[in-house]
Design a protein around this motif. Sequence first.
Motif, PDB file in Angstrom:
ATOM      1  N   ARG A  19       0.897  -1.047   0.155  1.00  0.00           N
ATOM      2  CA  ARG A  19       0.135   0.139   0.229  1.00  0.00           C
ATOM      3  C   ARG A  19       0.803   1.633  -0.073  1.00  0.00           C
ATOM      4  O   ARG A  19       0.460   1.668  -0.687  1.00  0.00           O
ATOM      5  CB  ARG A  19      -1.124  -0.173   0.904  1.00  0.00           C
ATOM      6  N   SER A  20       1.607   1.447   0.841  1.00  0.00           N
ATOM      7  CA  SER A  20       2.896   2.200   1.308  1.00  0.00           C
ATOM      8  C   SER A  20       3.766   2.682  -0.312  1.00  0.00           C
ATOM      9  O   SER A  20       3.910   3.398  -0.312  1.00  0.00           O
ATOM     10  CB  SER A  20       3.952   1.834   2.026  1.00  0.00           C
ATOM     11  N   GLU A  21       3.937   1.359  -1.046  1.00  0.00           N
ATOM     12  CA  GLU A  21       4.625   1.836  -2.164  1.00  0.00           C
ATOM     13  C   GLU A  21       4.000   1.896  -3.525  1.00  0.00           C
ATOM     14  O   GLU A  21       4.084   2.312  -4.494  1.00  0.00           O
ATOM     15  CB  GLU A  21       5.544   0.418  -2.842  1.00  0.00           C
ATOM     16  N   GLY A  22       1.809   2.151  -3.378  1.00  0.00           N
ATOM     17  CA  GLY A  22       1.156   2.311  -4.486  1.00  0.00           C
ATOM     18  C   GLY A  22       0.956   1.312  -5.155  1.00  0.00           C
ATOM     19  O   GLY A  22       0.451   1.788  -6.296  1.00  0.00           O
TER      20      GLY A  22
END
Length: 362
Positions: A19-22
């Motif tokens: 999620r953080s890396e998109g």
Amino acid sequence: MTASTLKSYTCKDLAQMARSEGIPGWHSMRKDELIASLVRAKRTASSKPTAKAIRKPPAAQPVQSPERRRVQREISRVQQQTAERKNLSKAVEGRPEPQKDRIVVLVRDPYWLHVCWEITPQSVERARSVLGQDWHSAAPTLRLIRVLDDGGGRLERCIEIHGGVSNWYVDVSDPPNSYRVEIGYAATGGEFYCLSRSNTVTTPVPGSADVVDNNWTDVAANADRIYAMSGGYSSDGASMELQELLEERLRRRLGRPSEIRYGLGAAGVGRDGSEFHLAVDTELVVYGSSDPNTHVTVSGEPVAVGPDGGFAVKVHFPDRRQVIPIVASSADGVEQKTIILGVERNTKMLDPVVRDTASVSS
């Protein structure tokens, strides 16, 4: 970050990392799919050049031509000259920087005034601040004021001056008249910022011996005379600025002997015991005007007539009554006019007065 390292994380942790890396679709991926997606994202990120690695080529510096550099130097030179001409506090070579503002007027003859001034740098800066945008168009100026009988003043004219000088000659007309002078900056809009005002002087009646002799070429040699003509010996006295200026330049006192403690005489210098001596004689100045090219004689002697028809001559004035004929003949000799002057000189010698110098010194 490798696949083996990621296997030690829980599926929940891997989902948060994705999620953080998109990474799109991370919420529906299994653990092995999340690991594969994170490894791909890491490789993609490492292959992109960093912002530090991206360097823009240096901007090309414009190459100035010799002509452009010459023009810029000329503009700088003109700007510097303009600033110097506007700066009334610019030091005059050989003189110290002024400590106060002052302007004085000296009477040279019936038609010329000699104006001297000193302006401090602080006063020039105040003028610059007060005038604001008008400073750029302002010009250093002398304002000649004619003093009226009721004590008021009327502006005769404005005289544009420049920095780097400390005196100016001003021509006047219709003597005798009284004048004072103001120095400051005149803006194009009509505003005038005054830095200092002068003493008031009165020009003498024309036709005096000074006009005929025309020998006032050295202020120092004629300082006492200029001081007197500028009001030094009048009942009101000369202005303190005028007296201070002349005394500073001449390095001696000015005034009547009784006012300066008799000068050297009070100390007994210059007296050798001989009798105090005084003798006088006089000359009479005859002046007038006629038509140009007129033949004029005074007591039978021809007199030079100027282009404007004016003439002046000195004649001996003995201690008696005499008659002086002035004869003017037209250029063609057809017409002649005569004026007779009857004058008398009566000289009297008064009894001498001896003052007690000891009481004066006390």
